[in-house]
Each structure stands twice: as structure tokens, then as C-alpha cells.
Design a protein around this motif. Structure first.
Motif, PDB file in Angstrom:
ATOM      1  N   VAL A 167       9.983  62.100  25.221  1.00  0.00           N
ATOM      2  CA  VAL A 167      10.958  61.160  25.773  1.00  0.00           C
ATOM      3  C   VAL A 167      10.451  59.740  25.540  1.00  0.00           C
ATOM      4  N   MET A 168      11.337  58.861  25.102  1.00  0.00           N
ATOM      5  CA  MET A 168      10.963  57.478  24.830  1.00  0.00           C
ATOM      6  C   MET A 168      11.526  56.559  25.921  1.00  0.00           C
ATOM      7  N   VAL A 169      10.718  55.583  26.317  1.00  0.00           N
ATOM      8  CA  VAL A 169      11.133  54.597  27.309  1.00  0.00           C
ATOM      9  C   VAL A 169      11.035  53.223  26.660  1.00  0.00           C
ATOM     10  N   GLY A 170      12.123  52.478  26.616  1.00  0.00           N
ATOM     11  CA  GLY A 170      12.157  51.180  25.962  1.00  0.00           C
ATOM     12  C   GLY A 170      11.360  50.117  26.700  1.00  0.00           C
ATOM     13  N   GLU A 171      11.012  49.072  25.985  1.00  0.00           N
ATOM     14  CA  GLU A 171      10.194  47.992  26.547  1.00  0.00           C
ATOM     15  C   GLU A 171      10.853  47.350  27.765  1.00  0.00           C
ATOM     16  N   MET A 172      12.135  47.020  27.659  1.00  0.00           N
ATOM     17  CA  MET A 172      12.808  46.345  28.766  1.00  0.00           C
ATOM     18  C   MET A 172      12.895  47.250  29.996  1.00  0.00           C
ATOM     19  N   ARG A 173      13.099  48.540  29.752  1.00  0.00           N
ATOM     20  CA  ARG A 173      13.138  49.487  30.883  1.00  0.00           C
ATOM     21  C   ARG A 173      11.779  49.540  31.564  1.00  0.00           C
ATOM     22  N   LEU A 174      10.696  49.567  30.771  1.00  0.00           N
ATOM     23  CA  LEU A 174       9.348  49.593  31.339  1.00  0.00           C
ATOM     24  C   LEU A 174       9.072  48.323  32.146  1.00  0.00           C
ATOM     25  N   ARG A 175       9.482  47.185  31.615  1.00  0.00           N
ATOM     26  CA  ARG A 175       9.259  45.923  32.330  1.00  0.00           C
ATOM     27  C   ARG A 175       9.999  45.910  33.668  1.00  0.00           C
ATOM     28  N   THR A 176      11.204  46.440  33.658  1.00  0.00           N
ATOM     29  CA  THR A 176      11.978  46.516  34.901  1.00  0.00           C
ATOM     30  C   THR A 176      11.290  47.415  35.914  1.00  0.00           C
ATOM     31  N   LEU A 177      10.774  48.561  35.428  1.00  0.00           N
ATOM     32  CA  LEU A 177      10.077  49.482  36.330  1.00  0.00           C
ATOM     33  C   LEU A 177       8.806  48.857  36.894  1.00  0.00           C
ATOM     34  N   MET A 178       8.064  48.163  36.047  1.00  0.00           N
ATOM     35  CA  MET A 178       6.833  47.524  36.492  1.00  0.00           C
ATOM     36  C   MET A 178       7.114  46.432  37.519  1.00  0.00           C
ATOM     37  N   ALA A 179       8.220  45.748  37.355  1.00  0.00           N
ATOM     38  CA  ALA A 179       8.578  44.681  38.288  1.00  0.00           C
ATOM     39  C   ALA A 179       8.963  45.215  39.661  1.00  0.00           C
ATOM     40  N   SER A 180       9.307  46.495  39.726  1.00  0.00           N
ATOM     41  CA  SER A 180       9.714  47.084  41.004  1.00  0.00           C
ATOM     42  C   SER A 180       8.537  47.327  41.927  1.00  0.00           C
ATOM     43  N   GLY A 181       7.301  47.230  41.394  1.00  0.00           N
ATOM     44  CA  GLY A 181       6.119  47.381  42.243  1.00  0.00           C
ATOM     45  C   GLY A 181       5.408  48.697  42.013  1.00  0.00           C
TER      46      GLY A 181
END
Length: 204
Positions: free
Chosen positions: A150-164
Motif C-alpha cells: 500500500v502506498m501513502v502519498g507525501e501530502m497524506r503523510l504530512r497531514t497525518l504527522m500534523a495530527s500529532g
């Protein structure tokens, strides 16, 4: 190598590409029009439908859904599912235009009692994709690499990281479909002995 199915697909669905004039006016097209044509007539691709568990009464409806989506008769080879006595399983490969996987998953999700997976292989300029469904969890989907990850895009990862940090692990599990993998693992184990059939999308 381009298969006969792919050749047929182009001949049926791309008449404008094959028959258009080669004069100067035809060769000079706006870039936007060329990109739209390229997307519209994307290559055919392949994939697999895994029906991990289906009640016997639903099996004809599954075959009807596959036949309707692919415009080709589905005659699946049903075998018992060892992980759930009384339920049946089947596996079929398919060939069709890019986007067929999503159509198959949407058709099958109409029967909420099914446990199934649908994959669509990567094609030129298009990532692969996987859909998983269980009665308890519903439908999950995610982009898939050539080796099945499964691939996770850069912007999705950044959003997840920003959630804490507290919610990152939970959110990643959701994005990766961990709960669906855990729920379907027991049903996948018996899949090696299932008979596999082929479905080609009707093109004429």
C-alpha cells in the motif's frame, strides 16, 4: 508485449485515434486536448477478484455483478471456504480498461455479507489499487505498488504527522487497511487451492 485483448480494446474503444486524418490540421492539437485523449484511452490493465467468503445463495448474484460490470459471462469455480464452513470462495483474473477494479468493487459491495478483495495492477501512468471488504468493516481502498504494498502519498503523510503523535499510529493503521488485512488473513490462507478462472471484458 500487447495482448490480443488489449488490441481489441483499442480497436473498439478508440476509433477516433485509429481513423483520424494525418493532415497538418489534425496533427496540431492543443496540449490539453492531447492530455484528455491520452487519459480517456488509457491502456487496458489486469487484476484479480478474490471472493473469500460468500453464502451459497449469494453466489449467483456475485457472478451476475461481475458479468454485468465486465460485459463477459462469469462462470466462477466455487469451492468450500475452510475458515468458515457453509461459505464458498472463488478467484478470477480479469482484463479490462483502467478503472475496472473500482467498478467491480462497487458492484460487489452491494452484498454486505461478502468478504472480498479486488486488485487492479499498475499500468502506464496509473498506480495500482486494492479494495477490501468485510461485513463488519465495510469497504477500504488504497493505492498499490507493483509489489503489492500500500502506498501513502507525501501530502497524506504530512497531514497525518500534523495530527500529532498520539493519533499518528491509529491513522496510519486506517490508511494502510490494517484492520481489513487482519480480518481477511484467515480467509486468504485457503486461497492457494482455489481454482482460478479468467474474465475478459467484452469488446465486441
Amino acid at each position: 508485449m500487447v495482448s490480443q485483448d488489449t488490441c481489441n480494446y483499442y480497436c473498439i474503444f478508440c476509433p477516433a485515434v485509429i481513423t483520424r486524418s494525418l493532415g497538418k490540421t489534425s496533427l496540431v492539437e492543443p496540449k490539453e486536448q492531447q492530455m484528455r485523449a491520452a487519459n480517456q484511452f488509457a491502456d487496458a490493465t489486469t487484476g484479480v477478484v478474490y471472493i473469500h467468503a460468500s453464502p451459497a445463495a449469494v453466489c449467483p448474484h456475485v457472478e451476475w455483478a461481475l458479468s454485468s460490470t465486465l460485459s463477459a459471462r462469469a462462470n466462477l469455480k466455487w469451492t468450500p471456504q475452510p475458515a468458515m464452513p457453509g461459505q464458498l470462495r472463488a478467484v478470477t483474473n480479469w482484463v479490462g480498461p483502467v478503472g475496472t477494479g473500482a467498478q467491480l468493487a462497487n458492484a460487489l459491495r452491494s452484498w454486505s455479507v461478502l468478504r472480498f478483495e479486488v486488485t487492479e495492477d499498475p499500468s502506464h501512468g496509473v498506480d495500482g489499487h486494492r479494495w477490501c471488504h468485510t461485513p463488519q468493516l465495510g469497504l477500504w481502498s488504497g493505492p498499490m505498488s507493483a509489489n503489492g504494498d500500500v502506498m501513502v502519498g507525501e501530502m497524506r503523510l504530512r497531514t497525518l504527522m500534523a495530527s500529532g503523535a498520539e493519533t499518528l499510529a491509529v491513522e496510519l493503521d486506517s490508511v494502510l487497511g490494517t484492520a481489513w488485512d487482519d480480518a481477511l488473513d484467515a480467509y486468504r490462507d485457503g486461497g492457494d487451492t482455489a481454482e482460478v478462472s479468467w474474465l475478459n471484458r467484452g469488446v465486441g
